[in-house]
Design an enzyme around this catalytic site. Structure first.
Site, PDB file in Angstrom:
ATOM      1  N   TYR A 255       4.450   3.560 -12.288  1.00  0.00           N
ATOM      2  CA  TYR A 255       4.885   2.477 -11.134  1.00  0.00           C
ATOM      3  C   TYR A 255       5.682   1.564 -11.732  1.00  0.00           C
ATOM      4  CZ  TYR A 255       0.623   3.386  -8.336  1.00  0.00           C
ATOM      5  OH  TYR A 255      -0.368   3.885  -7.385  1.00  0.00           O
TER       6      TYR A 255
ATOM      7  N   ARG B 281      -4.466  11.295 -10.624  1.00  0.00           N
ATOM      8  CA  ARG B 281      -5.128  11.084  -9.189  1.00  0.00           C
ATOM      9  C   ARG B 281      -6.214  11.872  -9.080  1.00  0.00           C
ATOM     10  NH1 ARG B 281      -2.772   6.541  -7.124  1.00  0.00           N
ATOM     11  NH2 ARG B 281      -0.204   6.768  -7.651  1.00  0.00           N
TER      12      ARG B 281
ATOM     13  N   GLU C 241     -10.704   2.024  -0.088  1.00  0.00           N
ATOM     14  CA  GLU C 241     -10.645   2.961  -1.082  1.00  0.00           C
ATOM     15  C   GLU C 241     -11.634   3.911  -1.126  1.00  0.00           C
ATOM     16  OE1 GLU C 241      -8.493   1.825  -4.616  1.00  0.00           O
ATOM     17  OE2 GLU C 241      -9.979   2.665  -5.866  1.00  0.00           O
TER      18      GLU C 241
ATOM     19  N   ARG D  20      -7.088  -2.633 -21.036  1.00  0.00           N
ATOM     20  CA  ARG D  20      -7.559  -0.898 -21.244  1.00  0.00           C
ATOM     21  C   ARG D  20      -6.252  -0.088 -22.094  1.00  0.00           C
ATOM     22  NH1 ARG D  20      -7.792   2.125 -15.716  1.00  0.00           N
ATOM     23  NH2 ARG D  20      -6.045   1.262 -15.116  1.00  0.00           N
TER      24      ARG D  20
ATOM     25  N   TYR E  93      -6.771  -7.958 -12.378  1.00  0.00           N
ATOM     26  CA  TYR E  93      -6.468  -6.566 -12.532  1.00  0.00           C
ATOM     27  C   TYR E  93      -5.248  -6.152 -13.492  1.00  0.00           C
ATOM     28  CZ  TYR E  93      -5.441  -1.739 -11.369  1.00  0.00           C
ATOM     29  OH  TYR E  93      -5.305  -0.419 -11.446  1.00  0.00           O
TER      30      TYR E  93
END
Length: 328
Positions: free
Chosen positions: A208, A221, A321, A156, A149
């Site tokens: 983060y 979000r 999730e 990305r 990830y």
């Protein structure tokens, strides 16, 4: 005003209508205004239409409905290399399925996929990307910075370049269990901008701390769609601040996730709760947990359409999730 919102012009067209239906894909692809149709897992039917995407996630329920996006007005569609697309009424669906056996590991594959998608969207009038989904194999494999990830996040960001310099769209990243190491990325874009929404209970993902990788996740979000009549909700889990909550406690994680979803609705000035027109997806790590998640959601969100999918959450300690849509 929506927290963190851009200056949004009144929409000239309504948001795509997202629904789950048990129908033959060729039938719905012939309906006026069909922008995209999604089947799930190995048992899904197949179609060569560019508006069709077979998602590498298995549904826990059978028979499995299709997810359908529909807009007002005629739809055109086509393919450009590995990329498939369709557009209508100011909306754009675009998707790419990239095999790591061809493009390299998760970082190189993500960089290639995002570079192609960004280049394509930049050539369109529907250039405002509002929502992205990412499904990749073995998402939690590897330790530290070599976790797949985290490698995906680095690729990305490389592929995006400066495309999202004004702010990231809403997004989901989930691990699939298909036999092939494919990365599937698909998006919804519009010819008008949306409004980014953050959760006051959570640190924004792009802020983060270092413990979550060299490159933080790149998403908002949630996103209000033009006209603010619909909210596209990112993958939402039991994260408070930037930390995962309630490790190994499925019911507590579900409770925390619903609190986060309600906080997002409040931040977006959307009605509280979810209704029969608010389709959601629940991604469940362990198949044995699926009945518990189903019962919980039926009790807490009665009548809300939910696709229950087998998927690994981007943090190994998280068990479930939820993402989806809320229409005003």
């Amino acid at each position: 005003m929506v927290q963190g919102c851009e200056n949004v012009r009144p929409a000239l067209h309504r948001a795509p209508q997202v629904s789950y239906r048990w129908v033959d894909p060729e039938t719905v692809l012939q309906e006026a205004g069909t922008l995209a149709v999604f089947g799930f897992g190995t048992g899904a039917p197949r179609s060569a239409d560019p508006r069709w995407l077979n998602v590498d996630l298995e549904d826990f329920d059978a028979p499995t409905p299709l997810e359908i996006w529909q807009v007002d007005g005629p739809v055109t569609h086509g393919r450009v290399g590995e990329l498939q697309w369709s557009s209508g009424d100011g909306w754009l669906f675009a998707a790419i399925t990239a095999d790591e056996n061809t493009h390299g590991g998760p970082s190189a594959t993500a960089a290639t996929a995002y570079a192609q998608l960004c280049e394509f969207v930049a050539s369109r009038r529907e250039r405002h990307v509002l929502r992205i989904w990412n499904y990749l194999a073995d998402i939690n494999q590897g330790e530290g910075d070599v976790e797949r990830y985290k490698q995906f996040c680095e690729g990305r960001a490389e592929g995006m370049g400066s495309f999202f310099a004004e702010g990231f769209p809403a997004a989901t990243a989930i691990g699939h269990h298909a036999s092939a190491p494919r990365l599937q990325v698909y998006l919804l874009a519009c010819d008008e901008p949306g409004g980014r929404v953050e959760n006051p209970r959570q640190v924004s993902a792009w802020r983060y701390p270092r413990q979550y990788g060299r490159t933080p996740p790149s998403f908002a979000r949630a996103m209000t769609l033009p006209g603010e009549d619909a909210l596209a909700i990112s993958g939402t889990a039991a994260v408070v601040g930037h930390a995962s909550a309630h490790e190994d406690d499925l019911l507590a994680q579900l409770d925390e996730t619903l609190v986060n979803l309600e906080a997002l609705l409040a931040s977006a000035n959307m009605p509280a709760g979810f209704d029969t027109q608010s389709p959601l997806k629940a991604y469940v790590r362990h198949p044995t947990d699926a009945p518990v998640v189903r019962d919980f959601l039926q009790r807490r969100l009665p009548g809300v359409p939910v696709l229950l999918l087998h998927g690994d959450i981007c943090r190994s300690e998280l068990l479930v999730e939820i993402d989806g849509w809320r229409y005003a």
